[in-house]
Motif scaffolding. Structure first.
Motif, PDB file in Angstrom:
ATOM      1  N   TYR A  44      -1.885 -30.358  87.842  1.00  0.00           N
ATOM      2  CA  TYR A  44      -2.812 -31.854  87.831  1.00  0.00           C
ATOM      3  C   TYR A  44      -2.599 -32.633  89.151  1.00  0.00           C
ATOM      4  O   TYR A  44      -1.762 -32.319  90.015  1.00  0.00           O
ATOM      5  N   CYS A  45      -3.431 -33.367  89.219  1.00  0.00           N
ATOM      6  CA  CYS A  45      -3.540 -34.281  90.264  1.00  0.00           C
ATOM      7  C   CYS A  45      -3.159 -35.738  90.042  1.00  0.00           C
ATOM      8  O   CYS A  45      -3.440 -36.336  88.729  1.00  0.00           O
ATOM      9  N   ARG A  46      -2.489 -36.529  90.786  1.00  0.00           N
ATOM     10  CA  ARG A  46      -1.824 -37.584  90.619  1.00  0.00           C
ATOM     11  C   ARG A  46      -2.200 -38.443  91.746  1.00  0.00           C
ATOM     12  O   ARG A  46      -2.126 -38.225  93.183  1.00  0.00           O
ATOM     13  N   GLU A  47      -2.624 -39.849  91.376  1.00  0.00           N
ATOM     14  CA  GLU A  47      -2.929 -40.586  92.511  1.00  0.00           C
ATOM     15  C   GLU A  47      -1.600 -41.527  93.018  1.00  0.00           C
ATOM     16  O   GLU A  47      -0.870 -41.814  92.241  1.00  0.00           O
ATOM     17  N   ARG A  48      -1.409 -41.807  94.373  1.00  0.00           N
ATOM     18  CA  ARG A  48      -0.374 -42.455  94.889  1.00  0.00           C
ATOM     19  C   ARG A  48      -1.071 -43.751  95.383  1.00  0.00           C
ATOM     20  O   ARG A  48      -1.812 -43.699  95.939  1.00  0.00           O
ATOM     21  N   PRO A  49      -0.329 -44.856  94.995  1.00  0.00           N
ATOM     22  CA  PRO A  49      -0.829 -45.979  95.566  1.00  0.00           C
ATOM     23  C   PRO A  49      -0.762 -46.322  97.147  1.00  0.00           C
ATOM     24  O   PRO A  49       0.253 -45.429  97.722  1.00  0.00           O
ATOM     25  N   GLU A  50      -1.196 -47.245  97.681  1.00  0.00           N
ATOM     26  CA  GLU A  50      -1.081 -47.603  99.011  1.00  0.00           C
ATOM     27  C   GLU A  50       0.629 -48.113  99.018  1.00  0.00           C
ATOM     28  O   GLU A  50       1.110 -48.742  98.307  1.00  0.00           O
ATOM     29  N   ARG A  51       0.973 -47.638 100.226  1.00  0.00           N
ATOM     30  CA  ARG A  51       2.621 -48.054 100.405  1.00  0.00           C
ATOM     31  C   ARG A  51       2.946 -48.211 101.789  1.00  0.00           C
ATOM     32  O   ARG A  51       2.310 -47.518 102.660  1.00  0.00           O
ATOM     33  N   MET A  52       3.997 -48.662 101.958  1.00  0.00           N
ATOM     34  CA  MET A  52       4.890 -48.462 103.432  1.00  0.00           C
ATOM     35  C   MET A  52       5.639 -47.235 103.541  1.00  0.00           C
ATOM     36  O   MET A  52       6.317 -46.951 102.887  1.00  0.00           O
ATOM     37  N   VAL A  53       5.597 -46.884 104.744  1.00  0.00           N
ATOM     38  CA  VAL A  53       6.050 -45.668 105.128  1.00  0.00           C
ATOM     39  C   VAL A  53       6.946 -45.927 106.493  1.00  0.00           C
ATOM     40  O   VAL A  53       6.317 -46.781 107.242  1.00  0.00           O
ATOM     41  N   ARG A  54       7.939 -44.972 106.872  1.00  0.00           N
ATOM     42  CA  ARG A  54       8.649 -45.240 108.151  1.00  0.00           C
ATOM     43  C   ARG A  54       8.383 -43.658 109.003  1.00  0.00           C
ATOM     44  O   ARG A  54       8.485 -42.656 108.414  1.00  0.00           O
ATOM     45  N   ASN A  55       8.009 -43.898 110.078  1.00  0.00           N
ATOM     46  CA  ASN A  55       7.978 -42.808 111.141  1.00  0.00           C
ATOM     47  C   ASN A  55       9.438 -42.414 111.523  1.00  0.00           C
ATOM     48  O   ASN A  55      10.169 -43.304 112.059  1.00  0.00           O
ATOM     49  N   PRO A  56      10.032 -41.248 111.026  1.00  0.00           N
ATOM     50  CA  PRO A  56      11.460 -40.891 111.361  1.00  0.00           C
ATOM     51  C   PRO A  56      11.797 -40.990 112.791  1.00  0.00           C
ATOM     52  O   PRO A  56      12.882 -40.919 113.076  1.00  0.00           O
ATOM     53  N   ALA A  57      11.023 -40.633 113.446  1.00  0.00           N
ATOM     54  CA  ALA A  57      11.304 -40.357 114.819  1.00  0.00           C
ATOM     55  C   ALA A  57      11.142 -41.642 115.711  1.00  0.00           C
ATOM     56  O   ALA A  57      12.166 -41.717 116.560  1.00  0.00           O
ATOM     57  N   THR A  58      10.510 -42.644 115.284  1.00  0.00           N
ATOM     58  CA  THR A  58      10.540 -43.787 116.136  1.00  0.00           C
ATOM     59  C   THR A  58      11.061 -45.095 115.430  1.00  0.00           C
ATOM     60  O   THR A  58      11.457 -46.163 115.729  1.00  0.00           O
ATOM     61  N   GLY A  59      11.155 -44.993 113.912  1.00  0.00           N
ATOM     62  CA  GLY A  59      11.613 -45.938 113.205  1.00  0.00           C
ATOM     63  C   GLY A  59      10.531 -47.003 112.841  1.00  0.00           C
ATOM     64  O   GLY A  59      10.565 -47.676 111.821  1.00  0.00           O
ATOM     65  N   GLU A  60       9.197 -46.852 113.434  1.00  0.00           N
ATOM     66  CA  GLU A  60       8.364 -47.706 113.111  1.00  0.00           C
ATOM     67  C   GLU A  60       7.741 -47.711 111.543  1.00  0.00           C
ATOM     68  O   GLU A  60       7.482 -46.500 111.051  1.00  0.00           O
ATOM     69  N   GLN A  61       7.391 -48.807 111.067  1.00  0.00           N
ATOM     70  CA  GLN A  61       7.029 -48.717 109.686  1.00  0.00           C
ATOM     71  C   GLN A  61       5.434 -49.250 109.764  1.00  0.00           C
ATOM     72  O   GLN A  61       5.135 -49.929 110.560  1.00  0.00           O
ATOM     73  N   PHE A  62       4.679 -48.361 108.689  1.00  0.00           N
ATOM     74  CA  PHE A  62       3.107 -48.745 108.676  1.00  0.00           C
ATOM     75  C   PHE A  62       2.812 -48.598 107.261  1.00  0.00           C
ATOM     76  O   PHE A  62       3.451 -47.892 106.764  1.00  0.00           O
ATOM     77  N   LYS A  63       1.636 -48.831 107.161  1.00  0.00           N
ATOM     78  CA  LYS A  63       0.998 -48.822 105.867  1.00  0.00           C
ATOM     79  C   LYS A  63       0.214 -47.647 105.644  1.00  0.00           C
ATOM     80  O   LYS A  63      -0.595 -47.269 106.644  1.00  0.00           O
ATOM     81  N   LYS A  64       0.358 -46.817 104.648  1.00  0.00           N
ATOM     82  CA  LYS A  64      -0.192 -45.559 104.390  1.00  0.00           C
ATOM     83  C   LYS A  64      -1.273 -45.730 103.353  1.00  0.00           C
ATOM     84  O   LYS A  64      -0.932 -46.412 102.215  1.00  0.00           O
ATOM     85  N   ASP A  65      -2.427 -45.422 103.466  1.00  0.00           N
ATOM     86  CA  ASP A  65      -3.473 -45.565 102.386  1.00  0.00           C
ATOM     87  C   ASP A  65      -2.942 -44.709 100.934  1.00  0.00           C
ATOM     88  O   ASP A  65      -2.401 -43.794 100.918  1.00  0.00           O
TER      89      ASP A  65
END
Length: 95
Positions: A55-76
């Motif tokens: 089945y297909c599940r929708e994931r909400p918009e969320r904050m994620v972190r780039n493991p290489a730089t530690g930078e956080q950004f919003k993922k759609d």
């Protein structure tokens, strides 16, 4: 851990199980794949008896972190395909 079965090996095993030629088995596998893809992409689900549910599940918009730089950004928001394994398959593997 055993190596995963390739498409060629799967088609050969399917042909043997169906007592048909490899061309027929390959066409059956392609048709099944197309049906599952179409149904799940449309938001539905497919249950394969004794195997599981796809089945297909929708994931909400969320904050994620780039493991290489530690930078956080919003993922759609996005969609992800999930598989729930049937109890019969779990039991046959563990039993």
């Amino acid at each position: 851990m055993a190596k995963p079965m390739t498409k060629t090996q799967l088609v050969a095993a399917l042909a043997e199980e169906m007592e048909a030629d490899k061309k027929t088995a390959s066409a059956a596998l392609e048709a099944m794949t197309a049906i599952i893809t179409r149904e799940v992409a449309a938001g539905g689900s497919v249950t394969l008896p004794s195997v599981g549910k796809i089945y297909c599940r929708e994931r909400p918009e969320r904050m994620v972190r780039n493991p290489a730089t530690g930078e956080q950004f919003k993922k759609d928001a996005d969609k992800v395909v999930k598989v729930t394994i049937a109890k019969a398959l779990k039991d046959s593997v563990n039993g």
